[in-house]
Scaffold this active site. Structure first.
Site, short mmCIF file in Angstrom:
data_model
loop_
_atom_site.label_atom_id
_atom_site.label_comp_id
_atom_site.label_asym_id
_atom_site.label_seq_id
_atom_site.Cartn_x
_atom_site.Cartn_y
_atom_site.Cartn_z
N ASP A 141 0.82 -1.21 0.00
CA ASP A 141 0.00 0.00 0.00
C ASP A 141 0.86 1.27 0.00
O ASP A 141 2.01 1.26 0.43
CB ASP A 141 -0.87 0.05 1.27
CG ASP A 141 -1.85 -1.11 1.37
OD1 ASP A 141 -1.79 -2.03 0.54
OD2 ASP A 141 -2.67 -1.08 2.31
N ASP A 142 0.23 2.35 -0.42
CA ASP A 142 0.70 3.74 -0.25
C ASP A 142 1.69 4.21 -1.32
O ASP A 142 2.14 5.35 -1.26
CB ASP A 142 1.32 4.00 1.13
CG ASP A 142 0.34 3.80 2.27
OD1 ASP A 142 -0.85 3.55 1.99
OD2 ASP A 142 0.76 3.88 3.43
N HIS B 267 -6.07 3.05 -3.59
CA HIS B 267 -5.97 3.33 -2.15
C HIS B 267 -6.35 4.80 -1.91
O HIS B 267 -5.86 5.41 -0.97
CB HIS B 267 -4.55 3.01 -1.69
CG HIS B 267 -4.37 2.81 -0.23
ND1 HIS B 267 -5.25 2.10 0.56
CD2 HIS B 267 -3.38 3.21 0.62
CE1 HIS B 267 -4.81 2.09 1.82
NE2 HIS B 267 -3.69 2.76 1.88
N HIS C 162 -5.42 9.53 0.74
CA HIS C 162 -5.24 8.69 1.93
C HIS C 162 -5.91 9.29 3.18
O HIS C 162 -5.38 9.25 4.28
CB HIS C 162 -3.76 8.42 2.20
CG HIS C 162 -3.49 7.16 2.96
ND1 HIS C 162 -3.56 7.09 4.32
CD2 HIS C 162 -3.18 5.92 2.54
CE1 HIS C 162 -3.29 5.86 4.72
NE2 HIS C 162 -3.06 5.12 3.65
N HIS D 22 3.77 -2.28 2.91
CA HIS D 22 3.78 -0.94 2.30
C HIS D 22 5.03 -0.71 1.47
O HIS D 22 6.11 -1.20 1.83
CB HIS D 22 3.72 0.13 3.39
CG HIS D 22 2.47 0.09 4.21
ND1 HIS D 22 2.33 -0.75 5.29
CD2 HIS D 22 1.31 0.79 4.12
CE1 HIS D 22 1.12 -0.58 5.82
NE2 HIS D 22 0.47 0.34 5.13
#
Ligand SMILES: *[C@@H]1O[C@H](CO)[C@@H](O)[C@H](O)[C@H]1NC(C)=O
Ligand SMILES: *[C@@H]1O[C@H](CO)[C@@H](O)[C@H](O)[C@H]1NC(C)=O
Ligand SMILES: [Zn+2]
Length: 304
Positions: free
Chosen positions: A102-103, A152, A156, A258
């Site tokens: 993620d991210d 995502h 965020h 991540h």
């Protein structure tokens, strides 16, 4: 002549590296304006009138909102009540580590891609839209190397703290950025902080998205947590994987990892061998779900 050709090639490479930022997108790290002409046009395409009337949660910047004890159980708030509704929380494939990061994309992403390539592993990347607009080349490389892309959100921000319209803006700007970079229209998403309730679910479903969480705290690598040492993180994962490996392994799990920074990316080559050592196989979301159409649309062949 040969020299000349070489320098042209070098120049083209430099230009391709310097260029590359998608144009015409909202500022990063901020919820996009819902009054923009583009978001208004998207809102016309989607009927949100049936959305559950669940109040907007009070945010904590950079985190999920605190769970409200008075929240009704039928609000089905995964992070507060363990209620995942029809969200995907396990990998249905036996003996499989659902590999998700993620991210990203960030400056740390290429090092992770190098590692995954060396191990012949394909992951799902839950991308932050504003990062995609800033670093589309990394996302193009992910597609070229067999990885799967998912959303995502744009900024965020915890989705239960946003209005229905803001959720549309977060999802559609991200979708547009990935579409522009790769020709792929995303189908799967992971809510930031796992923060979701039935109102958010309704909006996501209207936009055609399937929600993929991770398989609970035991499968959170904590790679994001600067207060925990790497050896502690490795010890926690060893414990979780020992427990998993001692079981029947009839279903797999989705691990939370991540590519947000160099430190999270450096941890991956220490964690994945724990799975290899226990004969756990790896898959991304399409492999776990057995989904041969893991995008809402493939608009054009990816530009690489
Ligand atoms: C990863 O993706 C590539 C490219 O699509 C494919 O050739 C390869 O078989 C995949 N690897 C695994 C382990 O699924
Ligand atoms: C390793 O796992 C695969 C399935 O993922 C299984 O077919 C195989 O028998 C396992 N091997 C060992 C040594 O446990
Ligand atoms: Zn995240």
């Amino acid at each position: 002549m040969v020299k000349y050709l070489v320098s042209i090639t070098v120049l083209a490479t430099v230009l391709a590296t310097v260029q590359a930022q998608l144009k015409g997108y909202p500022p990063s790290e901020k919820v996009p304006d819902v009054k923009s002409a583009q978001v208004k046009a998207w809102l016309k395409e989607v009927d949100l009138s049936g959305a559950p009337k669940i109040p907007i949660a009070k945010g904590i910047p950079g985190d999920a909102p605190k769970c409200n004890k008075r929240q009704l159980p039928n609000e089905c708030h995964w992070t507060c009540f363990d209620c995942a509704a029809d969200d995907i929380t396990v990998c249905p494939r036996a003996n499989t580590w659902g590999l998700t990061f993620d991210d990203g994309p960030t400056a740390a992403t290429p090092a992770l891609l190098d590692y995954l390539k060396s191990k012949h592993l394909n992951a799902t990347f839950f991308l932050i839209g504003s990062n995609v607009a800033a670093l589309p080349k990394h996302v193009q490389r992910e597609v070229a190397e067999g990885h799967h892309l998912a959303s995502h959100t744009w900024s965020h921000t915890a989705l239960t703290t946003l209005t229905n319209e803001q959720i549309v803006a977060e999802m559609k700007w991200t979708e547009k950025a990935v579409l522009e970079a790769t020709g792929l229209r995303l189908k799967y998403m992971r809510p930031p902080f796992g923060d979701i309730n039935n109102r958010v679910r309704y909006v996501l479903k209207k936009l055609g998205y399937l929600v993929v969480d991770w398989t609970g705290d035991e499968f959170d690598t904590n790679d994001w947590d600067p207060e925990l040492s790497d050896s502690k993180k490795i010890a926690l994962m060893t414990k979780s994987l020992n427990k998993y490996a001692a079981g029947k392994r009839t279903k797999g799990f989705y691990m939370l990892q991540h590519d947000q920074s160099a430190s999270t990316v450096k941890l991956a080559p220490k964690l994945l061998p724990l799975g290899i050592a226990r004969n756990i196989s790896f898959g991304n979301v399409p492999v776990c779900q057995g989904d041969s159409q893991p995008y809402q649309a493939v608009v054009k062949a990816p530009v690489v």
